[in-house]
Design an enzyme around this catalytic site. Sequence first.
Site, PDB file in Angstrom:
ATOM      1  N   GLU A  30      -6.847 -31.245 -34.123  1.00  0.00           N
ATOM      2  CA  GLU A  30      -7.916 -31.972 -33.431  1.00  0.00           C
ATOM      3  C   GLU A  30      -7.784 -33.483 -33.614  1.00  0.00           C
ATOM      4  O   GLU A  30      -8.024 -34.252 -32.674  1.00  0.00           O
ATOM      5  CB  GLU A  30      -9.277 -31.474 -33.933  1.00  0.00           C
ATOM      6  CG  GLU A  30      -9.555 -30.041 -33.513  1.00  0.00           C
ATOM      7  CD  GLU A  30     -10.812 -29.437 -34.122  1.00  0.00           C
ATOM      8  OE1 GLU A  30     -11.077 -28.246 -33.865  1.00  0.00           O
ATOM      9  OE2 GLU A  30     -11.540 -30.134 -34.852  1.00  0.00           O
ATOM     10  N   ASN A  59     -25.964 -29.531 -30.011  1.00  0.00           N
ATOM     11  CA  ASN A  59     -26.204 -29.487 -31.456  1.00  0.00           C
ATOM     12  C   ASN A  59     -25.636 -30.694 -32.198  1.00  0.00           C
ATOM     13  O   ASN A  59     -25.276 -30.610 -33.370  1.00  0.00           O
ATOM     14  CB  ASN A  59     -25.728 -28.156 -32.044  1.00  0.00           C
ATOM     15  CG  ASN A  59     -24.250 -27.915 -31.819  1.00  0.00           C
ATOM     16  OD1 ASN A  59     -23.559 -28.747 -31.236  1.00  0.00           O
ATOM     17  ND2 ASN A  59     -23.758 -26.785 -32.287  1.00  0.00           N
ATOM     18  N   HIS A  91     -19.778 -31.987 -33.898  1.00  0.00           N
ATOM     19  CA  HIS A  91     -18.691 -31.022 -34.078  1.00  0.00           C
ATOM     20  C   HIS A  91     -17.982 -31.344 -35.385  1.00  0.00           C
ATOM     21  O   HIS A  91     -17.863 -32.503 -35.762  1.00  0.00           O
ATOM     22  CB  HIS A  91     -17.661 -31.127 -32.934  1.00  0.00           C
ATOM     23  CG  HIS A  91     -16.334 -30.510 -33.299  1.00  0.00           C
ATOM     24  ND1 HIS A  91     -16.102 -29.155 -33.199  1.00  0.00           N
ATOM     25  CD2 HIS A  91     -15.198 -31.047 -33.820  1.00  0.00           C
ATOM     26  CE1 HIS A  91     -14.867 -28.896 -33.627  1.00  0.00           C
ATOM     27  NE2 HIS A  91     -14.306 -30.030 -34.012  1.00  0.00           N
ATOM     28  N   TYR A 115     -11.915 -27.385 -26.217  1.00  0.00           N
ATOM     29  CA  TYR A 115     -12.669 -26.142 -26.448  1.00  0.00           C
ATOM     30  C   TYR A 115     -11.972 -24.930 -25.823  1.00  0.00           C
ATOM     31  O   TYR A 115     -12.609 -23.917 -25.551  1.00  0.00           O
ATOM     32  CB  TYR A 115     -14.097 -26.288 -25.911  1.00  0.00           C
ATOM     33  CG  TYR A 115     -15.011 -27.046 -26.860  1.00  0.00           C
ATOM     34  CD1 TYR A 115     -15.292 -26.543 -28.130  1.00  0.00           C
ATOM     35  CD2 TYR A 115     -15.605 -28.244 -26.495  1.00  0.00           C
ATOM     36  CE1 TYR A 115     -16.134 -27.217 -29.008  1.00  0.00           C
ATOM     37  CE2 TYR A 115     -16.455 -28.926 -27.371  1.00  0.00           C
ATOM     38  CZ  TYR A 115     -16.706 -28.398 -28.624  1.00  0.00           C
ATOM     39  OH  TYR A 115     -17.533 -29.057 -29.499  1.00  0.00           O
ATOM     40  N   LYS A 139     -21.935 -35.762 -30.565  1.00  0.00           N
ATOM     41  CA  LYS A 139     -21.986 -35.238 -29.191  1.00  0.00           C
ATOM     42  C   LYS A 139     -22.969 -36.029 -28.308  1.00  0.00           C
ATOM     43  O   LYS A 139     -23.797 -36.797 -28.808  1.00  0.00           O
ATOM     44  CB  LYS A 139     -22.373 -33.757 -29.247  1.00  0.00           C
ATOM     45  CG  LYS A 139     -21.314 -32.877 -29.960  1.00  0.00           C
ATOM     46  CD  LYS A 139     -21.683 -31.405 -29.913  1.00  0.00           C
ATOM     47  CE  LYS A 139     -20.619 -30.544 -30.587  1.00  0.00           C
ATOM     48  NZ  LYS A 139     -20.940 -29.100 -30.543  1.00  0.00           N
TER      49      LYS A 139
HETATM   50  P1  ATP Z   1     -18.279 -27.016 -33.362  1.00  0.00           P
HETATM   51  O1  ATP Z   1     -16.970 -26.315 -33.038  1.00  0.00           O
HETATM   52  O2  ATP Z   1     -18.815 -27.853 -32.208  1.00  0.00           O
HETATM   53  O3  ATP Z   1     -18.209 -27.770 -34.646  1.00  0.00           O
HETATM   54  P2  ATP Z   1     -19.288 -24.578 -34.439  1.00  0.00           P
HETATM   55  O4  ATP Z   1     -17.943 -24.435 -35.054  1.00  0.00           O
HETATM   56  O5  ATP Z   1     -20.485 -24.565 -35.347  1.00  0.00           O
HETATM   57  O6  ATP Z   1     -19.383 -25.909 -33.601  1.00  0.00           O
HETATM   58  P3  ATP Z   1     -18.441 -22.794 -32.342  1.00  0.00           P
HETATM   59  O7  ATP Z   1     -18.692 -21.325 -32.393  1.00  0.00           O
HETATM   60  O8  ATP Z   1     -17.073 -23.316 -32.579  1.00  0.00           O
HETATM   61  O9  ATP Z   1     -19.511 -23.495 -33.314  1.00  0.00           O
HETATM   62  O10 ATP Z   1     -18.950 -23.291 -30.911  1.00  0.00           O
HETATM   63  C1  ATP Z   1     -18.519 -24.534 -30.372  1.00  0.00           C
HETATM   64  C2  ATP Z   1     -19.696 -25.179 -29.687  1.00  0.00           C
HETATM   65  O11 ATP Z   1     -20.062 -24.396 -28.556  1.00  0.00           O
HETATM   66  C3  ATP Z   1     -20.984 -25.267 -30.517  1.00  0.00           C
HETATM   67  O12 ATP Z   1     -21.026 -26.358 -31.403  1.00  0.00           O
HETATM   68  C4  ATP Z   1     -22.017 -25.394 -29.424  1.00  0.00           C
HETATM   69  O13 ATP Z   1     -22.058 -26.717 -28.909  1.00  0.00           O
HETATM   70  C5  ATP Z   1     -21.463 -24.455 -28.366  1.00  0.00           C
HETATM   71  N1  ATP Z   1     -21.991 -23.090 -28.517  1.00  0.00           N
HETATM   72  C6  ATP Z   1     -21.684 -22.179 -29.469  1.00  0.00           C
HETATM   73  N2  ATP Z   1     -22.354 -21.037 -29.297  1.00  0.00           N
HETATM   74  C7  ATP Z   1     -23.130 -21.217 -28.189  1.00  0.00           C
HETATM   75  C8  ATP Z   1     -24.051 -20.404 -27.486  1.00  0.00           C
HETATM   76  N3  ATP Z   1     -24.332 -19.161 -27.869  1.00  0.00           N
HETATM   77  N4  ATP Z   1     -24.668 -20.938 -26.394  1.00  0.00           N
HETATM   78  C9  ATP Z   1     -24.391 -22.185 -25.972  1.00  0.00           C
HETATM   79  N5  ATP Z   1     -23.510 -23.003 -26.589  1.00  0.00           N
HETATM   80  C10 ATP Z   1     -22.893 -22.540 -27.691  1.00  0.00           C
HETATM   81 MG    MG Z   2     -16.129 -24.615 -33.929  1.00  0.00          MG
END
Ligand code: ATP
Ligand code: MG
Length: 186
Positions: A174, A160, A163, A97, A57
């Site tokens: 994806e 973070n 992904h 997303y 990211k």
């Molecule tokens: P990713 O899909 O990016 O691998 P993940 O599966 O661990 O991450 P998801 O719940 O799918 O988490 O959320 C997608 C992305 O949205 C997260 O990686 C983060 O960048 C963002 N995100 C998730 N929760 C929050 C939150 N509470 N506040 C801000 N951003 C968030």
């Molecule tokens: Mg996810």
Amino acid sequence: MAGRLAGCGKAYLPATCGEEKPALKGRTGAAIDRAKSNSPNKQEVIMASERTFSIIKPDATKRNLTGAINQKIEAAGLRIVGQKRIKMSQSQAEGFYGVHKERPFFKSLVAFMTSGPVVVQVLQGDNAVLKYREVMGATDPAKANVGTIRKEFAESIEANSVHGSDSPENAKIEIEFFFKPEEIVD
Ligand code: ATP
Ligand code: MG
């Protein structure tokens, strides 16, 4: 084969490139290894493989962490079989997303994902989806295990660093969202 992953060669188990064999359906990791140890076709044991989709990211590319992150990915036994550095468009980020579009962080997440370059990658290896999720660590870096990418590099729950697909089905979707079959070379 119907439903086969784009670019997936015949060396892969059906479990990763389309329909699973009934005997292996619903089983993962060690269970598949055990099932395969009884298989008359020993070649399947050696060639079990899966693909997952990864994004490095903008917070990580900005801090020059692409190499450090990929070192952890490769050290875990995952092979990078597709890779490109792109600037995600607004519509790409919104589409990618889309599942989160009702969440309060959606707008901010799209703005973040389009704020700088990202590196999109296809990773391949045994149990790749689960393995890469383990290497990434929890979404919130404060909750991630020691040694994971997010624990070491992530700035916040949003920024973070990486992904990773959460299932083989989503990995296929994806990968096809960002890669043409000929852009994946193993
Ligand atoms: P990713 O899909 O990016 O691998 P993940 O599966 O661990 O991450 P998801 O719940 O799918 O988490 O959320 C997608 C992305 O949205 C997260 O990686 C983060 O960048 C963002 N995100 C998730 N929760 C929050 C939150 N509470 N506040 C801000 N951003 C968030
Ligand atoms: Mg996810």
